[in-house]
Design a protein around this motif. Structure first.
Motif, PDB file in Angstrom:
ATOM      1  N   SER A 226      11.908   9.499   3.039  1.00 19.74           N
ATOM      2  CA  SER A 226      11.260  10.789   3.324  1.00 19.74           C
ATOM      3  C   SER A 226      12.064  11.949   2.750  1.00 19.74           C
ATOM      4  O   SER A 226      11.500  12.916   2.210  1.00 19.74           O
ATOM      5  CB  SER A 226      11.100  10.965   4.840  1.00 19.74           C
ATOM      6  N   GLN A 229      11.535  12.153  -0.919  1.00 19.37           N
ATOM      7  CA  GLN A 229      10.225  12.723  -1.241  1.00 19.37           C
ATOM      8  C   GLN A 229      10.244  14.239  -1.096  1.00 19.37           C
ATOM      9  O   GLN A 229       9.699  14.959  -1.948  1.00 19.37           O
ATOM     10  CB  GLN A 229       9.151  12.100  -0.339  1.00 19.37           C
ATOM     11  N   GLU A 235       7.644   9.884  -4.791  1.00 23.01           N
ATOM     12  CA  GLU A 235       6.489   9.989  -3.904  1.00 23.01           C
ATOM     13  C   GLU A 235       6.227   8.605  -3.344  1.00 23.01           C
ATOM     14  O   GLU A 235       6.332   7.612  -4.065  1.00 23.01           O
ATOM     15  CB  GLU A 235       5.259  10.508  -4.649  1.00 23.01           C
ATOM     16  N   THR A 236       5.913   8.534  -2.068  1.00 21.05           N
ATOM     17  CA  THR A 236       5.667   7.245  -1.431  1.00 21.05           C
ATOM     18  C   THR A 236       4.334   7.267  -0.699  1.00 21.05           C
ATOM     19  O   THR A 236       3.919   8.297  -0.161  1.00 21.05           O
ATOM     20  CB  THR A 236       6.773   6.886  -0.427  1.00 21.05           C
ATOM     21  N   GLN A 237       3.674   6.119  -0.702  1.00 26.30           N
ATOM     22  CA  GLN A 237       2.468   5.917   0.090  1.00 26.30           C
ATOM     23  C   GLN A 237       2.423   4.441   0.452  1.00 26.30           C
ATOM     24  O   GLN A 237       2.057   3.605  -0.373  1.00 26.30           O
ATOM     25  CB  GLN A 237       1.213   6.322  -0.674  1.00 26.30           C
ATOM     26  N   GLY A 238       2.841   4.129   1.668  1.00 27.08           N
ATOM     27  CA  GLY A 238       2.984   2.736   2.042  1.00 27.08           C
ATOM     28  C   GLY A 238       4.081   2.092   1.214  1.00 27.08           C
ATOM     29  O   GLY A 238       5.199   2.592   1.135  1.00 27.08           O
TER      30      GLY A 238
END
Length: 252
Positions: A226, A229, A235-238
C-alpha cells in the motif's frame, strides 16, 4: 542410450502411474517448448536434443494446491516447470511452514533430493501447472554420454546455490521494505527473461506466502505494498501488479 520404451517403464515405476493415467501426458518435447532457452536443454547441440527428449518422455499436470512431491519422500526424478508456477516449502520442528522458493516456467525442481536420496523440501503448485518428469538414473546415463548435458546439470545446481545464497542475503541484511522491493524486481526480471511483460504481472503467491518467503508478516507485506502504491511505485489490484516506477523500486 535408453530406449523411449525403457525410459517410459522407469517413469511408470517411479511415479506410480500408468502412461494412460489422467495426470500424465506423453507430449513433452523440448524442441517445441517455448522455455527451452531457460530450461534443461539450454546450450545443447541440436543433434543431442533427441537423446534428452527420449529421457523426458512425459509431462505431469499438477493442479493448484497439489503437491508435486513432499519433504521426506524418496528422490527418483528431477522436474522442470513447463508451464505454471510452484512454491517450495519446508516445515519447521514446531510445525510452521516456511516458503523457500518460487519456481517459474523453464526452471528445475527436485535438486534438493540428490544429496540424500530423499526430498528435503516439498513442491506445491501455485496454479494449474505442467511439469516435465526426468528420471534421475536415465539422466545420469545421458550425462555420461553427452558432455554438454553434464555441464548443464552443473550449471543448474550452481544456479540454485546462487539463488538460495541471494535469498539468505535478502533475509539477513535488508529491511522489510527492501525485501518486498527485491521480490517484485526479481519477479519482473524473471518474467522479462520469459518474454512476458516486466511491468505487469499476476503474483501467484498470496500475501501470506510472500510474507513467509520474505520473513515478514502478512500485515507488513500488505502495508508495504500500500505504501509503494501511494508513492507511485506500483499499482495493485488483488494479485495483479503493475510497476510504474522501476528505477524508484531499484533505488530503495
Amino acid at each position: 542410450m535408453l530406449s523411449p520404451a525403457a525410459v517410459s517403464d522407469i517413469v511408470v515405476r517411479r511415479i506410480g502411474r500408468t502412461p494412460t493415467a489422467p495426470a500424465v501426458s506423453a507430449s513433452a518435447r523440448c524442441s517445441g517448448c517455448a522455455m527451452r532457452h531457460l530450461c534443461v536443454p539450454q546450450g545443447m547441440a541440436s543433434d543431442d536434443m533427441p537423446k534428452l527428449e527420449a529421457v523426458i518422455c512425459s509431462a505431469r499436470r499438477v493442479r493448484r494446491g497439489e503437491s508435486l512431491y513432499r519433504s521426506g519422500e524418496r528422490f527418483d526424478n528431477l522436474y522442470a516447470v513447463r508451464s505454471g508456477s510452484l512454491k517450495t516449502t519446508i516445515v519447521h520442528r514446531d510445525g510452521r511452514e516456511q516458503i523457500t522458493g518460487l519456481r517459474l516456467a523453464g526452471e528445475a525442481l527436485g535438486l534438493d533430493g540428490i544429496a540424500t536420496d530423499v526430498h528435503a523440501f516439498s513442491a506445491v503448485a501455485l496454479e494449474d501447472s505442467s511439469i516435465c518428469i526426468i528420471p534421475y538414473d536415465a539422466l545420469k546415463t545421458l550425462c555420461r554420454e553427452v558432455g554438454t548435458m553434464q555441464d548443464r546439470m552443473n550449471r543448474l545446481m550452481g544456479d540454485q546455490f546462487n539463488r538460495e545464497a541471494s535469498q539468505m542475503m535478502v533475509l539477513g541484511s535488508l529491511s522489510a521494505e527492501e525485501r518486498v522491493a527485491a521480490f517484485l524486481l526479481d519477479v519482473s526480471d524473471r518474467n522479462a527473461q520469459r518474454g512476458y511483460s516486466h511491468a505487469e504481472f499476476h503474483l501467484r503467491m498470496s500475501r501470506e506466502d510472500m510474507g513467509s518467503y520474505l520473513g515478514i508478516t502478512l500485515e507488513t507485506v500488505s502495508r508495504i505494498l500500500s505504501r509503494f502504491q501511494k508513492r507511485g511505485l506500483i499499482e495493485t489490484q488483488g494479485k495483479f501488479i503493475r510497476i510504474d516506477d522501476l528505477e524508484g523500486l531499484r533505488a530503495l
